[in-house]
Design a protein around this motif. Structure first.
Motif, PDB file in Angstrom:
ATOM      1  N   ARG A   1       7.718  14.245  -0.457  1.00  0.00           N
ATOM      2  CA  ARG A   1       7.777  14.131  -1.917  1.00  0.00           C
ATOM      3  C   ARG A   1       8.152  12.704  -2.318  1.00  0.00           C
ATOM      4  N   ILE A   2       9.125  12.126  -1.642  1.00  0.00           N
ATOM      5  CA  ILE A   2       9.526  10.755  -1.944  1.00  0.00           C
ATOM      6  C   ILE A   2       8.409   9.777  -1.589  1.00  0.00           C
ATOM      7  N   TRP A   3       7.755   9.981  -0.469  1.00  0.00           N
ATOM      8  CA  TRP A   3       6.619   9.148  -0.056  1.00  0.00           C
ATOM      9  C   TRP A   3       5.545   9.126  -1.142  1.00  0.00           C
ATOM     10  N   ALA A   4       5.179  10.287  -1.638  1.00  0.00           N
ATOM     11  CA  ALA A   4       4.114  10.361  -2.642  1.00  0.00           C
ATOM     12  C   ALA A   4       4.537   9.711  -3.957  1.00  0.00           C
ATOM     13  N   ARG A   5       5.757   9.982  -4.385  1.00  0.00           N
ATOM     14  CA  ARG A   5       6.225   9.445  -5.666  1.00  0.00           C
ATOM     15  C   ARG A   5       6.368   7.927  -5.601  1.00  0.00           C
ATOM     16  N   ALA A   6       6.932   7.413  -4.517  1.00  0.00           N
ATOM     17  CA  ALA A   6       7.094   5.969  -4.388  1.00  0.00           C
ATOM     18  C   ALA A   6       5.745   5.274  -4.263  1.00  0.00           C
ATOM     19  N   ASN A   7       4.847   5.837  -3.475  1.00  0.00           N
ATOM     20  CA  ASN A   7       3.534   5.214  -3.294  1.00  0.00           C
ATOM     21  C   ASN A   7       2.770   5.127  -4.602  1.00  0.00           C
ATOM     22  N   GLU A   8       2.907   6.130  -5.442  1.00  0.00           N
ATOM     23  CA  GLU A   8       2.241   6.103  -6.745  1.00  0.00           C
ATOM     24  C   GLU A   8       2.784   4.949  -7.587  1.00  0.00           C
ATOM     25  N   GLN A   9       4.082   4.779  -7.588  1.00  0.00           N
ATOM     26  CA  GLN A   9       4.675   3.710  -8.398  1.00  0.00           C
ATOM     27  C   GLN A   9       4.375   2.328  -7.830  1.00  0.00           C
ATOM     28  N   LEU A  10       4.177   2.228  -6.517  1.00  0.00           N
ATOM     29  CA  LEU A  10       3.872   0.935  -5.908  1.00  0.00           C
ATOM     30  C   LEU A  10       2.532   0.366  -6.363  1.00  0.00           C
ATOM     31  N   GLN A  11       1.718   1.168  -7.001  1.00  0.00           N
ATOM     32  CA  GLN A  11       0.441   0.665  -7.500  1.00  0.00           C
ATOM     33  C   GLN A  11       0.558   0.033  -8.878  1.00  0.00           C
ATOM     34  N   SER A  12       1.748   0.059  -9.461  1.00  0.00           N
ATOM     35  CA  SER A  12       1.949  -0.541 -10.779  1.00  0.00           C
ATOM     36  C   SER A  12       2.131  -2.050 -10.648  1.00  0.00           C
ATOM     37  N   ALA A  13       1.867  -2.759 -11.739  1.00  0.00           N
ATOM     38  CA  ALA A  13       2.005  -4.222 -11.739  1.00  0.00           C
ATOM     39  C   ALA A  13       3.460  -4.643 -11.546  1.00  0.00           C
ATOM     40  N   GLY A  14       4.391  -3.776 -11.924  1.00  0.00           N
ATOM     41  CA  GLY A  14       5.797  -4.148 -11.851  1.00  0.00           C
ATOM     42  C   GLY A  14       6.376  -4.165 -10.454  1.00  0.00           C
TER      43      GLY A  14
ATOM     44  N   ALA B   1       0.818  -1.217   0.000  1.00  0.00           N
ATOM     45  CA  ALA B   1       0.000   0.000   0.000  1.00  0.00           C
ATOM     46  C   ALA B   1       0.845   1.258   0.000  1.00  0.00           C
ATOM     47  N   ASN B   2       2.022   1.185   0.605  1.00  0.00           N
ATOM     48  CA  ASN B   2       2.842   2.387   0.724  1.00  0.00           C
ATOM     49  C   ASN B   2       4.293   1.995   1.015  1.00  0.00           C
ATOM     50  N   LEU B   3       5.138   2.999   1.047  1.00  0.00           N
ATOM     51  CA  LEU B   3       6.566   2.776   1.236  1.00  0.00           C
ATOM     52  C   LEU B   3       6.879   2.183   2.607  1.00  0.00           C
ATOM     53  N   PHE B   4       6.049   2.471   3.596  1.00  0.00           N
ATOM     54  CA  PHE B   4       6.253   1.855   4.909  1.00  0.00           C
ATOM     55  C   PHE B   4       6.116   0.337   4.816  1.00  0.00           C
ATOM     56  N   GLU B   5       5.071  -0.145   4.175  1.00  0.00           N
ATOM     57  CA  GLU B   5       4.816  -1.584   4.129  1.00  0.00           C
ATOM     58  C   GLU B   5       5.956  -2.352   3.475  1.00  0.00           C
ATOM     59  N   ILE B   6       6.486  -1.823   2.392  1.00  0.00           N
ATOM     60  CA  ILE B   6       7.519  -2.562   1.667  1.00  0.00           C
ATOM     61  C   ILE B   6       8.903  -2.339   2.234  1.00  0.00           C
ATOM     62  N   TRP B   7       9.089  -1.250   3.001  1.00  0.00           N
ATOM     63  CA  TRP B   7      10.446  -0.832   3.347  1.00  0.00           C
ATOM     64  C   TRP B   7      10.745  -0.860   4.846  1.00  0.00           C
ATOM     65  N   LEU B   8       9.752  -0.555   5.663  1.00  0.00           N
ATOM     66  CA  LEU B   8       9.992  -0.396   7.094  1.00  0.00           C
ATOM     67  C   LEU B   8       9.277  -1.422   7.960  1.00  0.00           C
ATOM     68  N   GLU B   9       8.364  -2.162   7.393  1.00  0.00           N
ATOM     69  CA  GLU B   9       7.449  -2.998   8.167  1.00  0.00           C
ATOM     70  C   GLU B   9       8.160  -3.993   9.073  1.00  0.00           C
ATOM     71  N   GLY B  10       9.285  -4.563   8.627  1.00  0.00           N
ATOM     72  CA  GLY B  10       9.958  -5.559   9.457  1.00  0.00           C
ATOM     73  C   GLY B  10      11.461  -5.402   9.480  1.00  0.00           C
ATOM     74  N   ASP B  11      11.952  -4.174   9.292  1.00  0.00           N
ATOM     75  CA  ASP B  11      13.387  -3.959   9.104  1.00  0.00           C
ATOM     76  C   ASP B  11      14.066  -3.531  10.396  1.00  0.00           C
ATOM     77  N   HIS B  12      14.633  -4.500  11.107  1.00  0.00           N
ATOM     78  CA  HIS B  12      15.258  -4.191  12.391  1.00  0.00           C
ATOM     79  C   HIS B  12      16.555  -3.407  12.240  1.00  0.00           C
ATOM     80  N   TYR B  13      17.184  -3.455  11.048  1.00  0.00           N
ATOM     81  CA  TYR B  13      18.349  -2.595  10.819  1.00  0.00           C
ATOM     82  C   TYR B  13      17.960  -1.122  10.982  1.00  0.00           C
ATOM     83  N   LYS B  14      16.855  -0.751  10.368  1.00  0.00           N
ATOM     84  CA  LYS B  14      16.405   0.647  10.441  1.00  0.00           C
ATOM     85  C   LYS B  14      15.947   0.995  11.856  1.00  0.00           C
ATOM     86  N   TRP B  15      15.267   0.056  12.525  1.00  0.00           N
ATOM     87  CA  TRP B  15      14.804   0.346  13.890  1.00  0.00           C
ATOM     88  C   TRP B  15      15.977   0.626  14.821  1.00  0.00           C
ATOM     89  N   ARG B  16      17.063  -0.119  14.684  1.00  0.00           N
ATOM     90  CA  ARG B  16      18.245   0.123  15.521  1.00  0.00           C
ATOM     91  C   ARG B  16      18.782   1.530  15.303  1.00  0.00           C
TER      92      ARG B  16
END
Length: 466
Positions: free
Chosen positions: A124-137, A47-62
């Motif tokens: 700006r990055i959030w909006a641009r990435a989220n738009e592209q995440l709706q593509s089939a690719g 659905a968004n950049l959080f789901e694909i990028w931050l949802e389970g990334d303990h490297y970033k949480w540290r």
């Protein structure tokens, strides 16, 4: 010039030539990861950049915690945009941390975004990435195609029913997706509060009533066969160190009975029980021609408060300092003496063990398979430029870099496939500097074969995918 450019990490003309001609176009065989087979089966759309990028990334949480970010914005109940903004505010503080490289390489390769991520560019990055995440690719399957992933292995407990793998295999999909047998919970007799519920789950999925050690062994053998039938050709074990003070089957049975009835298990009994099962797992893997992976040396869940608040695998782990060499040698030798030593990849998280592991693997090469015993790629805290170079230098000096099976993502994130590119750039830079200094011949046929083998061909051959 954009931060991520064609010459990123490639400091010599030879390195750039090797990367462009021999590394960049190689397919990916990602033989160890923690991505979700359910997401692949469902062809999840994020659905968004959080789901694909931050949802389970303990490297970033540290990193975020180190930057003073409240836990609510790491693993807590804050909304996705606020969590992303907290990460964006942390990124400029990550200079010289590999997260800075990974972050911008991933933004570039997924979304063609060259902006540096910070508080000012976050929305700006959030909006641009989220738009592209709706593509089939950029669905789960689309990402595997985009990065030319030929084989994707997941990490699966024997108590998992493998239904998602069956769904993937049932339909046409260009990437082959296989489970990996990870029986760590089978060693947890010292913790009956988690061991016994796991035994019940294992019994249910194997259609076995587990009331004795014999029942447990039957269930594990059944699941090992079920995994094999699903295409699995690798096991994996996350161990502080190899358990070696093996007990007899009779002793293991008594220990099992104590744990099943919630009686306390001594450290010595836990060691003996674990060594007994690890010996069995080696025999099972060898009989089926699998590759065994040993991840050694992590000190897990150090913060009891963090574990209680956020659970396992949330960023409260570190490098352990156990002696590794003698125990590892005993374990490998015990299997080798009975001709039951499978192909094996050994990863260490403590860099002080690099040469111990690099020399240990040479003791058990038997001439039957090139690179039968492997020193695995830089893992976890060593999964970065310097750690990769250390690992490859140790392997080069003590063994054959040319037979190395290369990189894995070892990640829970579908955004991690550019780590293969990162590794390939580091590899080409390392070899390119040797060419420029005259330490190896300036011969693109010779060096090009080395690069291509490490990037893909060695892996395909090792696992029987070529």
């Amino acid at each position: 010039m954009a931060f991520i450019h064609d010459g990123f990490l490639l400091r010599t003309a030879a390195a750039r030539r090797l990367y462009d001609a021999h590394a960049a176009g190689q397919p990916i065989y990602d033989y160890h990861s923690h991505i979700s087979p359910r997401d692949i089966a469902d062809d999840r759309r994020f659905a968004n950049l959080f789901e694909i990028w931050l949802e389970g990334d303990h490297y970033k949480w540290r990193a975020m915690r180190a930057n003073g970010v409240n836990e609510r914005l790491c693993t807590g109940d804050a909304n996705p945009l606020d969590k992303f903004k907290a990460w964006a505010a942390t990124v400029p503080r990550c200079l010289r941390n590999p997260l800075y490289h990974w972050t911008h390489l991933e933004l570039k390769r997924f979304f063609d975004i060259d902006d540096l991520l910070d508080e000012g560019t976050a929305e700006r990055i959030w909006a641009r990435a989220n738009e592209q995440l709706q593509s089939a690719g950029l669905t789960a399957r689309g990402i595997l195609r985009k990065f030319d992933v030929k084989v994707q292995c997941t990490t699966d407990d024997p108590a998992d029913d493998l239904q998602h793998h069956a769904r993937i295999a049932a339909g046409p999909f260009g990437t082959l997706v296989y489970p990996t047998f990870r029986p760590d919970r089978a060693l947890d007799a010292h913790a009956p509060e988690t061991f016994n519920p796991w035994l019940d789950r294992l019994g249910a999925v194997s259609n076995t009533h587990i009331a004795s050690l014999a029942d447990l062994l039957d269930a594990l053998r059944k699941r090992h066969q079920d995994f094999h039938d699903a295409g699995c050709r690798a096991s994996d074990h996350g161990l502080a160190h190899c358990p070696v003070a093996i007990c007899s089957e009779r002793q293991a049975s008594a220990i099992f009975n104590k744990s099943r009835s919630a009686q306390p298990i001594t450290p010595e009994e836990h060691e003996g029980f674990s060594a007994f099962l690890m010996h069995l797992f080696g025999q099972l893997d060898a009989a089926k021609g699998w590759t065994k992976q040993l991840h050694l040396g992590a000190l897990r869940s150090v913060s009891s408060r963090g574990l209680q608040r956020s659970g396992r695998d949330t960023g409260y782990d570190s490098i352990g300092d156990w002696p590794q060499a003698e125990a590892l040698g005993i374990y490998l030798d015990r299997l080798d003496r009975e001709d039951s030593l499978p192909k094996t990849i050994i990863y260490n998280v403590n860099p002080s063990d690099n040469y111990a592991i690099a020399t240990m693997v040479g003791n058990f090469q038997d001439g039957t398979v090139p690179g039968k015993i492997q020193f695995g790629s830089g893992w976890w805290f060593l999964d970065q430029k310097e750690g990769m170079e250390w690992q490859m230098n140790a392997l080069s000096n003590a063994g054959l870099l040319s037979r190395f099976v290369g990189m894995v993502t070892d990640s829970r994130s579908f955004m991690s496939f550019p780590r293969h590119e990162y590794f390939r750039r580091v590899l080409c830079d390392l070899v390119g500097r040797d060419i420029e200094s005259g330490e190896i011949p300036d011969n693109d046929d010779l060096n090009g074969r080395l690069i291509e083998d490490i990037c893909s061909r060695n892996t395909a051959r090792h696992f029987g995918w070529a």
